[in-house]
Design a protein around this motif. Structure first.
Motif, PDB file in Angstrom:
ATOM      1  N   GLY A 136      53.599  31.126  42.113  1.00 45.39           N
ATOM      2  CA  GLY A 136      52.925  32.008  43.071  1.00 45.39           C
ATOM      3  C   GLY A 136      52.911  31.415  44.468  1.00 45.39           C
ATOM      4  N   ILE A 137      52.612  30.131  44.565  1.00 46.04           N
ATOM      5  CA  ILE A 137      52.629  29.458  45.876  1.00 46.04           C
ATOM      6  C   ILE A 137      54.034  29.506  46.458  1.00 46.04           C
ATOM      7  CG2 ILE A 137      52.420  27.216  47.030  1.00 46.04           C
ATOM      8  CD1 ILE A 137      50.069  26.609  45.110  1.00 46.04           C
ATOM      9  N   SER A 138      55.024  29.295  45.624  1.00 47.92           N
ATOM     10  CA  SER A 138      56.412  29.340  46.078  1.00 47.92           C
ATOM     11  C   SER A 138      56.750  30.728  46.639  1.00 47.92           C
ATOM     12  CB  SER A 138      57.334  28.982  44.914  1.00 47.92           C
ATOM     13  OG  SER A 138      58.655  28.861  45.338  1.00 47.92           O
ATOM     14  N   LEU A 189      60.359  25.304  53.829  1.00 48.43           N
ATOM     15  CA  LEU A 189      61.419  25.289  52.810  1.00 48.43           C
ATOM     16  C   LEU A 189      61.146  24.226  51.752  1.00 48.43           C
ATOM     17  CD1 LEU A 189      64.458  25.709  55.221  1.00 48.43           C
ATOM     18  CD2 LEU A 189      63.458  27.462  53.732  1.00 48.43           C
ATOM     19  N   ILE A 190      60.647  23.084  52.167  1.00 54.84           N
ATOM     20  CA  ILE A 190      60.331  22.008  51.219  1.00 54.84           C
ATOM     21  C   ILE A 190      59.181  22.419  50.301  1.00 54.84           C
ATOM     22  CG2 ILE A 190      59.369  19.672  51.045  1.00 54.84           C
ATOM     23  CD1 ILE A 190      61.082  19.040  53.598  1.00 54.84           C
ATOM     24  N   ILE A 191      58.157  23.067  50.866  1.00 55.63           N
ATOM     25  CA  ILE A 191      57.018  23.523  50.056  1.00 55.63           C
ATOM     26  C   ILE A 191      57.491  24.522  49.002  1.00 55.63           C
ATOM     27  CG2 ILE A 191      54.891  24.897  50.119  1.00 55.63           C
ATOM     28  CD1 ILE A 191      54.337  23.531  52.865  1.00 55.63           C
ATOM     29  N   ILE A 192      58.356  25.432  49.394  1.00 57.13           N
ATOM     30  CA  ILE A 192      58.884  26.414  48.438  1.00 57.13           C
ATOM     31  C   ILE A 192      59.599  25.697  47.295  1.00 57.13           C
ATOM     32  CG2 ILE A 192      60.603  28.252  48.127  1.00 57.13           C
ATOM     33  CD1 ILE A 192      59.946  29.048  51.095  1.00 57.13           C
ATOM     34  N   LEU A 193      60.457  24.757  47.638  1.00 53.72           N
ATOM     35  CA  LEU A 193      61.216  24.030  46.626  1.00 53.72           C
ATOM     36  C   LEU A 193      60.313  23.192  45.727  1.00 53.72           C
ATOM     37  CD1 LEU A 193      63.996  23.302  45.481  1.00 53.72           C
ATOM     38  CD2 LEU A 193      64.090  21.436  47.153  1.00 53.72           C
ATOM     39  N   ILE A 201      45.800  32.623  50.277  1.00 53.74           N
ATOM     40  CA  ILE A 201      46.309  32.854  48.924  1.00 53.74           C
ATOM     41  C   ILE A 201      46.933  31.570  48.373  1.00 53.74           C
ATOM     42  CG2 ILE A 201      48.028  34.098  47.540  1.00 53.74           C
ATOM     43  CD1 ILE A 201      47.563  36.503  49.474  1.00 53.74           C
ATOM     44  N   SER A 202      47.763  30.914  49.176  1.00 51.81           N
ATOM     45  CA  SER A 202      48.374  29.648  48.733  1.00 51.81           C
ATOM     46  C   SER A 202      47.315  28.593  48.444  1.00 51.81           C
ATOM     47  CB  SER A 202      49.335  29.115  49.802  1.00 51.81           C
ATOM     48  OG  SER A 202      50.438  29.946  49.948  1.00 51.81           O
ATOM     49  N   GLY A 203      46.320  28.524  49.317  1.00 48.20           N
ATOM     50  CA  GLY A 203      45.253  27.535  49.147  1.00 48.20           C
ATOM     51  C   GLY A 203      44.448  27.764  47.885  1.00 48.20           C
ATOM     52  N   ILE A 204      44.104  29.010  47.633  1.00 50.18           N
ATOM     53  CA  ILE A 204      43.336  29.330  46.418  1.00 50.18           C
ATOM     54  C   ILE A 204      44.158  29.005  45.174  1.00 50.18           C
ATOM     55  CG2 ILE A 204      42.401  31.262  45.054  1.00 50.18           C
ATOM     56  CD1 ILE A 204      40.524  30.262  47.260  1.00 50.18           C
ATOM     57  N   VAL A 207      54.544  33.124  47.741  1.00 49.74           N
ATOM     58  CA  VAL A 207      53.736  33.402  48.941  1.00 49.74           C
ATOM     59  C   VAL A 207      54.288  32.633  50.135  1.00 49.74           C
ATOM     60  CG1 VAL A 207      51.450  33.087  49.973  1.00 49.74           C
ATOM     61  CG2 VAL A 207      51.645  34.013  47.666  1.00 49.74           C
ATOM     62  N   THR A 208      54.686  31.400  49.914  1.00 45.05           N
ATOM     63  CA  THR A 208      55.252  30.600  51.004  1.00 45.05           C
ATOM     64  C   THR A 208      56.594  31.171  51.448  1.00 45.05           C
ATOM     65  OG1 THR A 208      54.099  28.659  50.137  1.00 45.05           O
ATOM     66  CG2 THR A 208      55.845  28.255  51.721  1.00 45.05           C
ATOM     67  N   SER A 209      57.344  31.762  50.531  1.00 45.39           N
ATOM     68  CA  SER A 209      58.608  32.404  50.903  1.00 45.39           C
ATOM     69  C   SER A 209      58.364  33.569  51.861  1.00 45.39           C
ATOM     70  CB  SER A 209      59.336  32.913  49.657  1.00 45.39           C
ATOM     71  OG  SER A 209      59.709  31.847  48.828  1.00 45.39           O
ATOM     72  N   ILE A 210      57.263  34.259  51.682  1.00 42.61           N
ATOM     73  CA  ILE A 210      56.912  35.364  52.579  1.00 42.61           C
ATOM     74  C   ILE A 210      56.709  34.845  54.009  1.00 42.61           C
ATOM     75  CG2 ILE A 210      55.187  37.150  53.071  1.00 42.61           C
ATOM     76  CD1 ILE A 210      54.781  37.321  49.979  1.00 42.61           C
ATOM     77  N   ARG A 211      56.181  33.625  54.112  1.00 45.43           N
ATOM     78  CA  ARG A 211      55.980  33.020  55.444  1.00 45.43           C
ATOM     79  C   ARG A 211      57.283  32.855  56.203  1.00 45.43           C
ATOM     80  NH1 ARG A 211      52.691  27.994  54.117  1.00 45.43           N
ATOM     81  NH2 ARG A 211      54.215  27.032  55.468  1.00 45.43           N
ATOM     82  N   LEU A 212      58.402  32.807  55.504  1.00 41.97           N
ATOM     83  CA  LEU A 212      59.691  32.665  56.177  1.00 41.97           C
ATOM     84  C   LEU A 212      59.983  33.845  57.104  1.00 41.97           C
ATOM     85  CD1 LEU A 212      61.902  31.218  53.292  1.00 41.97           C
ATOM     86  CD2 LEU A 212      60.987  29.997  55.277  1.00 41.97           C
TER      87      LEU A 212
END
Length: 150
Positions: A98-100, A116-120, A56-59, A102-107
């Protein structure tokens, strides 16, 4: 002028490479994670969820690059203050946020400084794109008014 043409061609080439390689990598994720799972147990333990979240993040990232390519084409055509670019910036804001998210879900799976850096970074990119869309929207209005004056 020659140097500018060279930079333009290089930038277009980089965006094209990012778009096509990003698309390919998204669809190769299951194989990449199977392979990476040999060294990183998290990819084995949470294989399905990691594949889904990274896909999802990649798309969404590929969609951002697609919008950048469209905008870059308007720059090459020397007509960048148009409504389509405003729409592209608004889409890029949504994709970044959206990426932020989805990446938060990875936490919930694994917490790393990189996550954390990617989310920010993508949260800030989303806000920046939203603000820039407002700037472009105003510039389009000024351009329309100026064109009507002439």
């Amino acid at each position: 002028m020659v140097k500018e043409d060279k930079i333009t061609k290089i930038t277009k080439f980089i965006l094209d490479i990012m778009f096509y390689s990003g698309s390919l990598i998204c669809f190769l994720l299951p194989f990449i994670f199977k392979f990476a799972g040999k060294w990183y147990p998290t990819f084995q333990t949470h294989y399905i969820s990691m594949c889904v979240l990274f896909f999802i993040s990649g798309i969404l990232a590929v969609f951002i690059i697609k919008e950048l390519r469209k905008m870059f084409q308007t720059v090459m055509n020397e007509n960048c203050f148009i409504e389509e670019n405003v729409k592209s910036l608004k889409k890029m804001a949504k994709y970044s946020l959206g990426i932020s998210i989805v990446t938060s879900i990875r936490l919930w799976i694994i917490v790393t400084p990189a996550t954390l850096i990617i989310i920010l970074v993508f949260f800030i990119a989303g806000l920046f794109s939203q603000v820039l869309s407002k700037v472009f929207e105003q510039a389009v209005q000024y351009k329309i008014e100026n064109d009507l004056t002439i």
